[in-house]
Design a protein around this motif. Structure first.
Motif, PDB file in Angstrom:
ATOM      1  N   GLU A   6       0.831  -1.199   0.000  1.00 42.60           N
ATOM      2  CA  GLU A   6       0.000   0.000   0.000  1.00 42.60           C
ATOM      3  C   GLU A   6       0.870   1.256   0.000  1.00 42.60           C
ATOM      4  O   GLU A   6       1.991   1.250   0.513  1.00 42.60           O
ATOM      5  N   CYS A  22      -2.610   0.174  -3.947  1.00 39.48           N
ATOM      6  CA  CYS A  22      -2.106  -1.116  -3.480  1.00 39.48           C
ATOM      7  C   CYS A  22      -1.613  -1.889  -4.703  1.00 39.48           C
ATOM      8  O   CYS A  22      -2.425  -2.267  -5.550  1.00 39.48           O
ATOM      9  N   TRP A  36     -10.446  -3.303   0.825  1.00 43.70           N
ATOM     10  CA  TRP A  36      -9.750  -2.379   1.729  1.00 43.70           C
ATOM     11  C   TRP A  36     -10.397  -2.511   3.103  1.00 43.70           C
ATOM     12  O   TRP A  36     -11.631  -2.533   3.227  1.00 43.70           O
ATOM     13  N   ARG A  38      -9.665  -1.215   7.449  1.00 40.96           N
ATOM     14  CA  ARG A  38      -8.937  -0.260   8.265  1.00 40.96           C
ATOM     15  C   ARG A  38      -9.029  -0.646   9.725  1.00 40.96           C
ATOM     16  O   ARG A  38      -9.966  -1.332  10.152  1.00 40.96           O
ATOM     17  N   ARG A  45     -10.312  -4.474  13.341  1.00 40.04           N
ATOM     18  CA  ARG A  45     -10.221  -4.173  11.916  1.00 40.04           C
ATOM     19  C   ARG A  45     -11.626  -4.204  11.316  1.00 40.04           C
ATOM     20  O   ARG A  45     -12.422  -5.093  11.621  1.00 40.04           O
ATOM     21  N   TYR A  95      -5.511  -1.177   5.150  1.00 34.92           N
ATOM     22  CA  TYR A  95      -4.918  -2.381   4.596  1.00 34.92           C
ATOM     23  C   TYR A  95      -5.653  -2.788   3.322  1.00 34.92           C
ATOM     24  O   TYR A  95      -6.890  -2.730   3.278  1.00 34.92           O
ATOM     25  N   TRP A 114      -2.663 -10.121   2.614  1.00 38.27           N
ATOM     26  CA  TRP A 114      -2.784  -8.777   3.192  1.00 38.27           C
ATOM     27  C   TRP A 114      -1.511  -7.973   2.967  1.00 38.27           C
ATOM     28  O   TRP A 114      -0.402  -8.523   2.962  1.00 38.27           O
ATOM     29  N   GLN A 116       0.867  -4.541   4.278  1.00 38.88           N
ATOM     30  CA  GLN A 116       1.412  -4.151   5.580  1.00 38.88           C
ATOM     31  C   GLN A 116       0.690  -2.948   6.175  1.00 38.88           C
ATOM     32  O   GLN A 116       0.866  -2.647   7.364  1.00 38.88           O
ATOM     33  N   GLY A 117      -0.097  -2.280   5.381  1.00 40.73           N
ATOM     34  CA  GLY A 117      -0.882  -1.152   5.867  1.00 40.73           C
ATOM     35  C   GLY A 117      -0.221   0.193   5.625  1.00 40.73           C
ATOM     36  O   GLY A 117       1.003   0.296   5.517  1.00 40.73           O
TER      37      GLY A 117
END
Length: 124
Positions: A6, A22, A36, A38, A45, A95, A114, A116-117
């Protein structure tokens, strides 16, 4: 191996906009539903948005509907989240996730991979 990276997060004032990206590698991107999510400090999450393989179908959390737009470019193996009219409540780590199943899903366990954010902070 599969990688989701991301970018585009940052600090913005309330009412402002950000565009998250991303970039995916190591998978056949067009075969994956992308989502997506968050996570704010001290909270679970949560789902934000998802988009189907070809980009035709999308789904949004009620909290972001009308303000956020998810899109994808299969030629670039990239999914985007355009965020407008940002609020302090949108502050979180965002994420991206990839799901091999065909249906859009709102739940984290349904996604196989996923990133890493990236941090998004909205100041009031």
């Amino acid at each position: 191996q599969v990688q989701l990276v991301e970018s585009g997060g940052g600090l913005v004032q309330a009412g402002g906009s950000l565009r998250l990206s991303c970039a995916a590698s190591g998978l056949t991107f067009s075969n994956y539903v992308m989502g997506w999510f968050r996570q704010a400090p001290g909270k679970d999450r949560e789902f934000v948005a998802a988009i189907s393989w070809g980009g035709i179908n999308t789904h949004y959390a009620d909290s972001v509907k009308g303000r956020f737009t998810i899109s994808r470019d299969n030629a670039k193996n990239t999914v985007y989240l355009q965020m407008n009219s940002l609020k302090p409540a949108d502050t979180a780590v965002y994420y991206c996730a990839a799901r091999s199943g065909g249906s859009l899903s709102l739940t984290s366990p349904a996604y196989n991979y996923w990133g890493q954010g990236t941090q998004v902070t909205v100041s009031s």
